[in-house]
Design a protein around this motif. Structure first.
Motif, PDB file in Angstrom:
ATOM      1  N   THR A 100       0.775  -1.347  -0.808  1.00 25.39           N
ATOM      2  CA  THR A 100      -0.274  -0.389  -0.227  1.00 25.39           C
ATOM      3  C   THR A 100       0.881   1.247  -0.117  1.00 25.39           C
ATOM      4  OG1 THR A 100      -0.373   0.184   2.428  1.00 25.39           O
ATOM      5  CG2 THR A 100      -2.075  -1.098   1.182  1.00 25.39           C
ATOM      6  N   ILE A 101       0.133   2.112  -0.137  1.00 26.49           N
ATOM      7  CA  ILE A 101       1.032   3.753  -0.587  1.00 26.49           C
ATOM      8  C   ILE A 101      -0.146   4.972  -0.281  1.00 26.49           C
ATOM      9  CG2 ILE A 101       0.346   3.914  -2.667  1.00 26.49           C
ATOM     10  CD1 ILE A 101       3.081   5.157  -2.873  1.00 26.49           C
ATOM     11  N   LEU A 102       0.944   4.923   1.397  1.00 28.41           N
ATOM     12  CA  LEU A 102      -0.311   6.717   1.900  1.00 28.41           C
ATOM     13  C   LEU A 102       0.222   7.949   0.969  1.00 28.41           C
ATOM     14  CD1 LEU A 102      -2.461   7.548   3.586  1.00 28.41           C
ATOM     15  CD2 LEU A 102      -0.932   7.472   5.373  1.00 28.41           C
ATOM     16  N   VAL A 103      -1.090   8.252   0.489  1.00 23.64           N
ATOM     17  CA  VAL A 103       0.109   9.816  -0.464  1.00 23.64           C
ATOM     18  C   VAL A 103       0.269  10.491   0.601  1.00 23.64           C
ATOM     19  CG1 VAL A 103      -0.357  11.348  -1.824  1.00 23.64           C
ATOM     20  CG2 VAL A 103      -1.083   8.865  -2.433  1.00 23.64           C
ATOM     21  N   PRO A 104       1.011  11.732   1.546  1.00 26.10           N
ATOM     22  CA  PRO A 104       1.159  12.467   1.905  1.00 26.10           C
ATOM     23  C   PRO A 104       0.344  13.404   1.987  1.00 26.10           C
ATOM     24  CG  PRO A 104       3.648  11.998   1.428  1.00 26.10           C
ATOM     25  CD  PRO A 104       2.692  11.037   0.202  1.00 26.10           C
ATOM     26  N   ASP A 105       0.006  13.995   2.987  1.00 21.01           N
ATOM     27  CA  ASP A 105      -0.911  15.284   2.685  1.00 21.01           C
ATOM     28  C   ASP A 105       0.366  16.573   2.538  1.00 21.01           C
ATOM     29  OD1 ASP A 105      -2.576  14.368   4.294  1.00 21.01           O
ATOM     30  OD2 ASP A 105      -2.586  14.255   6.615  1.00 21.01           O
ATOM     31  N   ASP A 106       1.222  16.733   2.344  1.00 16.77           N
ATOM     32  CA  ASP A 106       2.005  17.346   1.890  1.00 16.77           C
ATOM     33  C   ASP A 106       2.571  17.078   0.495  1.00 16.77           C
ATOM     34  OD1 ASP A 106       3.092  15.234   3.468  1.00 16.77           O
ATOM     35  OD2 ASP A 106       4.714  17.071   4.060  1.00 16.77           O
ATOM     36  N   ALA A 107       2.086  16.126   0.346  1.00 23.42           N
ATOM     37  CA  ALA A 107       2.867  15.720  -0.945  1.00 23.42           C
ATOM     38  C   ALA A 107       2.582  16.837  -2.259  1.00 23.42           C
ATOM     39  CB  ALA A 107       2.122  14.319  -1.817  1.00 23.42           C
ATOM     40  N   PRO A 108       3.874  16.964  -3.183  1.00 21.23           N
ATOM     41  CA  PRO A 108       4.117  17.789  -4.163  1.00 21.23           C
ATOM     42  C   PRO A 108       3.449  16.902  -5.223  1.00 21.23           C
ATOM     43  CG  PRO A 108       5.855  16.096  -4.487  1.00 21.23           C
ATOM     44  CD  PRO A 108       5.070  15.949  -3.083  1.00 21.23           C
TER      45      PRO A 108
END
Length: 348
Positions: free
Chosen positions: A312-320
């Motif tokens: 799984t991958i959790l897209v960070p809230d501050d992702a570019p």
């Protein structure tokens, strides 16, 4: 005579040190996070070669900054380091990190500069061709160098036929990548043998059928078991084009087309008596997945088909606003394939 493979003392000591100082490893960067130039994989087609074959070489070299680079290739025979079994090829110093130092004594560039037999440079470019010498097995010289056998050892014809049809000889390919004044190096062993005399020991093939399914975890989607790999080399079947991920969302990455059962293949184990220096043992292939992204959030750095292959991958809230994901698939005996997907990132 009985031959006992040499073991890498430094590797054993390194593992012991890692176990002793395991608490310090938490501060090391995760290999799945790509934030600088990396060699993620080196591949060859076909996965197994014969004398006289032309083998196509390629590499998955990634750089988030997109800087100009130069790739140089070389080949040689590096004596096997003594894992106790023989059969198939391998890859080193790529997916886990940034590669060898330039002066490593096992580098084909070092051996070629020293004029060692079978060591030579293959040129520069994003790809290269390894032309396997047609006379590689005309005598036992290459086989003896590869496995550290003394020159005065005479191999019986039956054993030689079995050895070259099961274990073969690994031609090492060294890749040097020069970027912005830095040099990275990785190594791939290309297995060269003769047709097996065993009826149930087919030649290896790259796991090119591997592909993946992507879905939001919250949607509880049941993925299919199979799918057609995208023709553009991207990772996900039936994915939107362009691919868009959402910040703060966890996605499930499921491998598809995993063989069930996995193919079996023959290997030669070091024997325990002088009368039987080698023992024939069958092993089962296993697809191994190495996961990489320019984003933090991958749950696993690696997984395997036989045990919890899903990631799984959790897209960070501050992702570019954009990123990349790569998956390298290996079959445990030299077969390698990979995919690459670029994506944009949007707000919830």
């Amino acid at each position: 005579m009985r031959w006992t493979p040499r073991h890498l003392t430094s590797t054993v000591l390194g593992l012991a040190a890692a176990a002793l100082f395991g608490g310090c490893l938490e501060d090391l960067p995760r290999p799945s996070l790509v934030d600088d130039v990396r060699i993620l994989a080196v591949g060859n087609t076909p996965a197994e070669a014969r004398p006289g074959d032309d083998v196509a070489l390629s590499a998955l070299v990634v750089d988030p900054l997109g800087r100009p680079r130069t790739l140089r290739w070389a080949t040689c025979i590096v004596p096997e380091q003594g894992f106790g079994f023989f059969g198939g090829s391998s890859e080193t110093s790529s997916s886990g990190g940034n590669g060898y130092g330039r002066d490593d004594p096992g580098s084909c560039f070092t051996l070629a500069a020293a004029g060692e037999p079978w060591a030579r440079e293959l040129g520069s470019g994003e790809t290269a061709t390894l032309d396997v010498p047609a006379d590689l097995f005309d005598d036992d010289a290459a086989l003896k160098v590869a496995y550290g056998l003394p020159d005065d050892v005479a191999l019986p014809a039956e054993l030689r036929t079995l050895f070259l049809g099961v274990a073969g000889v690994n031609l090492t390919v060294s890749l040097r990548v020069e970027v912005d004044g830095r040099t990275l190096e990785a190594s791939k062993r290309v297995n060269v043998g003769l047709p097996s005399v065993l009826p149930d020991n087919p030649s290896n093939e790259n796991p090119s059928a591997a592909t993946f399914h992507l879905a939001r975890k919250v949607d509880l989607v049941t993925p299919p078991a199979t799918g057609t790999p995208p023709p553009d080399g991207s990772c996900f079947v039936d994915a939107d084009d362009p691919l868009v991920l959402t910040r703060g969302t966890r996605y499930v990455l499921t491998p598809l087309n995993v063989p069930d059962p996995q193919p079996t293949y023959a290997t030669l184990l070091s024997g325990s008596t002088t009368d039987m220096p080698f023992e024939l043992v069958y092993r089962e292939e296993n697809w191994y997945f190495s996961w990489f992204s320019t984003l933090e959030g991958l749950d696993k750095d690696g997984s395997k088909a036989s045990a919890a292959p899903v990631n799984t991958i959790l897209v960070p809230d501050d992702a570019p606003d954009s990123g990349d994901l790569w998956v390298v698939v290996r079959d445990g005996r030299g077969g390698t394939a990979w995919c690459a997907s670029h994506f944009t990132v949007e707000a919830p």
